[in-house]
Design a protein around this motif. Structure first.
Motif, PDB file in Angstrom:
ATOM      1  N   LYS A  63       6.225  10.142  -2.232  1.00 41.05           N
ATOM      2  CA  LYS A  63       6.909   9.890  -0.961  1.00 41.05           C
ATOM      3  C   LYS A  63       6.180   8.800  -0.197  1.00 41.05           C
ATOM      4  O   LYS A  63       5.046   8.442  -0.514  1.00 41.05           O
ATOM      5  CB  LYS A  63       6.982  11.160  -0.108  1.00 41.05           C
ATOM      6  N   SER A  64       6.859   8.280   0.840  1.00 41.74           N
ATOM      7  CA  SER A  64       6.266   7.255   1.686  1.00 41.74           C
ATOM      8  C   SER A  64       5.232   7.864   2.617  1.00 41.74           C
ATOM      9  O   SER A  64       5.351   9.012   3.045  1.00 41.74           O
ATOM     10  CB  SER A  64       7.355   6.562   2.503  1.00 41.74           C
ATOM     11  N   TYR A  65       4.220   7.073   2.960  1.00 42.23           N
ATOM     12  CA  TYR A  65       3.242   7.500   3.945  1.00 42.23           C
ATOM     13  C   TYR A  65       3.800   7.379   5.361  1.00 42.23           C
ATOM     14  O   TYR A  65       3.360   8.086   6.267  1.00 42.23           O
ATOM     15  CB  TYR A  65       1.981   6.640   3.830  1.00 42.23           C
ATOM     16  N   LEU A  75       0.833  -1.211   0.000  1.00 41.61           N
ATOM     17  CA  LEU A  75       0.000   0.000   0.000  1.00 41.61           C
ATOM     18  C   LEU A  75       0.864   1.256   0.000  1.00 41.61           C
ATOM     19  O   LEU A  75       0.536   2.250  -0.660  1.00 41.61           O
ATOM     20  CB  LEU A  75      -0.923  -0.007   1.218  1.00 41.61           C
ATOM     21  N   ASP A  76       1.965   1.211   0.737  1.00 45.24           N
ATOM     22  CA  ASP A  76       2.856   2.368   0.796  1.00 45.24           C
ATOM     23  C   ASP A  76       3.493   2.633  -0.565  1.00 45.24           C
ATOM     24  O   ASP A  76       3.720   3.784  -0.941  1.00 45.24           O
ATOM     25  CB  ASP A  76       3.944   2.133   1.849  1.00 45.24           C
ATOM     26  N   ALA A  77       3.768   1.583  -1.311  1.00 48.13           N
ATOM     27  CA  ALA A  77       4.328   1.743  -2.652  1.00 48.13           C
ATOM     28  C   ALA A  77       3.320   2.440  -3.574  1.00 48.13           C
ATOM     29  O   ALA A  77       3.696   3.290  -4.394  1.00 48.13           O
ATOM     30  CB  ALA A  77       4.722   0.383  -3.229  1.00 48.13           C
ATOM     31  N   VAL A  78       2.041   2.091  -3.441  1.00 47.48           N
ATOM     32  CA  VAL A  78       1.004   2.767  -4.224  1.00 47.48           C
ATOM     33  C   VAL A  78       0.959   4.249  -3.854  1.00 47.48           C
ATOM     34  O   VAL A  78       0.865   5.122  -4.724  1.00 47.48           O
ATOM     35  CB  VAL A  78      -0.372   2.107  -3.984  1.00 47.48           C
ATOM     36  N   TYR A  79       1.046   4.534  -2.555  1.00 47.40           N
ATOM     37  CA  TYR A  79       1.051   5.920  -2.088  1.00 47.40           C
ATOM     38  C   TYR A  79       2.244   6.676  -2.666  1.00 47.40           C
ATOM     39  O   TYR A  79       2.119   7.849  -3.054  1.00 47.40           O
ATOM     40  CB  TYR A  79       1.095   5.937  -0.567  1.00 47.40           C
ATOM     41  N   TYR A  80       3.394   6.020  -2.733  1.00 49.87           N
ATOM     42  CA  TYR A  80       4.596   6.631  -3.319  1.00 49.87           C
ATOM     43  C   TYR A  80       4.322   7.118  -4.741  1.00 49.87           C
ATOM     44  O   TYR A  80       4.705   8.229  -5.132  1.00 49.87           O
ATOM     45  CB  TYR A  80       5.733   5.606  -3.361  1.00 49.87           C
ATOM     46  N   LEU A  81       3.651   6.268  -5.531  1.00 49.87           N
ATOM     47  CA  LEU A  81       3.400   6.614  -6.925  1.00 49.87           C
ATOM     48  C   LEU A  81       2.413   7.770  -7.063  1.00 49.87           C
ATOM     49  O   LEU A  81       2.401   8.459  -8.073  1.00 49.87           O
ATOM     50  CB  LEU A  81       2.876   5.398  -7.685  1.00 49.87           C
TER      51      LEU A  81
END
Length: 331
Positions: A54-56, A44-50
């Motif tokens: 940046k990281s959540y 999920l954090d990788a999706v947020y990065y895109l």
């Protein structure tokens, strides 16, 4: 709800616990299950990065690299209103980060913010309700930045000048002398972005606060006397006057004690601060209400729904609140 924004696929290389892995998403609603440590939150954090570059969770990009590696690569294929986009985030071994959209490299990461709006709900987000005012300011700033690119520009400018002003105040204390003319120059530079930020926050919260109250009532079953209010010194004074009024206090404390960096979203149940009296269920319900209101406002302004990322969200919710939340997110 029409699915006008979706992530079709994502590929992770040396990102957290993923050495090399590709995921393809064929459905509108996707769930992940697995034991603790399997990497569900990391995905999920990788999706947020895109979405937001940046990281959540991590404060530094290097903290998201796999153990023993200095860099990582995330690639995703978005579909937004039937138009396909390829996004790539690369952290190189020298610490340099690059972000690309359709093979074009951004000169400023802020240019990407808002193209793929996202809402993330994680267990530790309860700090948004119970934590310091900084948590709520950052949350509000993130939403408005996805709506208004100029807001993010002014926010970056304001924080840069604020650092300079605080450094100057400390220099005055160390030297035992004060250069008022130099301080006035920084004050004028701080006023313009500060007043823009205040105006945008005030306008946004006039729409957002009623939405939060509506979502809270929907999840909790009743409003329970919930009240939210935007607190800012700029309600009563111009920013220029506020800085002048607080100048002696600033010189004594060696920092800027008034401005939009001190704004607060005050949250109460009845006449008491919510964080002091609310049950765990009430706190979690308000958290979801704030996040779902974020979703609704982003959808309304963008004319398509943002990506919604839910991470272990049902802890400490009773059956009724869980049912109400699932009903809303799945319609």
């Amino acid at each position: 709800m029409l699915n006008l924004l979706r992530l079709d696929a994502i590929t992770l290389t040396h990102f957290k616990n993923y050495a090399s892995r590709k995921f393809v998403f064929a459905e509108r609603i996707v769930g992940f299950c697995g034991p603790n440590g399997a990497g569900k939150t990391n995905l999920l954090d990788a999706v947020y990065y895109l979405c937001l570059t940046k990281s959540y969770f991590a404060r530094t990009d290097s903290a998201s690299a796999s153990f023993g590696y200095q860099g990582f690569r995330i690639e995703g294929q978005f579909n937004r209103q039937h138009e396909k986009f390829n996004t790539v985030c690369i952290l190189r071994e020298n610490g340099k980060k690059e972000f690309l959209l359709n093979r074009e490299t951004y000169t400023r990461f802020s240019q990407h913010i808002g193209k793929f709006p996202v809402v993330f709900v994680a267990p530790d987000d309860v700090q948004l309700v119970t934590g310091l005012s900084e948590e709520r300011r950052k949350f509000i700033d993130t939403i408005i930045s996805q709506l208004d690119p100029q807001y993010l520009h002014h926010l970056i400018q304001y924080n840069r000048i604020l650092v300079q002003r605080n450094s100057l105040l400390k220099q005055f204390a160390d030297a035992g002398t004060t250069n008022v003319s130099l301080l006035e120059i920084l004050d004028l530079q701080l006023v313009q972005p500060g007043e823009y930020i205040f105006a945008e926050r005030k306008s946004f919260l006039q729409t957002y606060i009623p939405e939060v109250k509506l979502k809270y009532e929907m999840i909790a079953g009743k409003e329970e006397g919930l009240e939210l209010a935007y607190q800012s010194g700029l309600h009563e004074h111009s920013f220029e006057s506020l800085l002048l009024l607080s100048r002696q206090r600033d010189l004594a404390s060696q920092r800027t004690t008034a401005g939009v960096h001190k704004d607060e979203l005050d949250i109460r149940l009845g006449d008491q601060p919510l964080k002091n009296i609310a049950s765990q269920g009430q706190r979690k319900s308000l958290l979801f209400a704030m996040k779902l209101a974020e979703f609704s406002v982003l959808q309304r302004f963008k004319a398509f729904p943002p990506i919604l990322l839910l991470d272990d969200v049902f802890e400490k919710l009773d059956e009724k609140r869980m049912h109400n939340l699932l009903h809303w997110t799945c319609v």
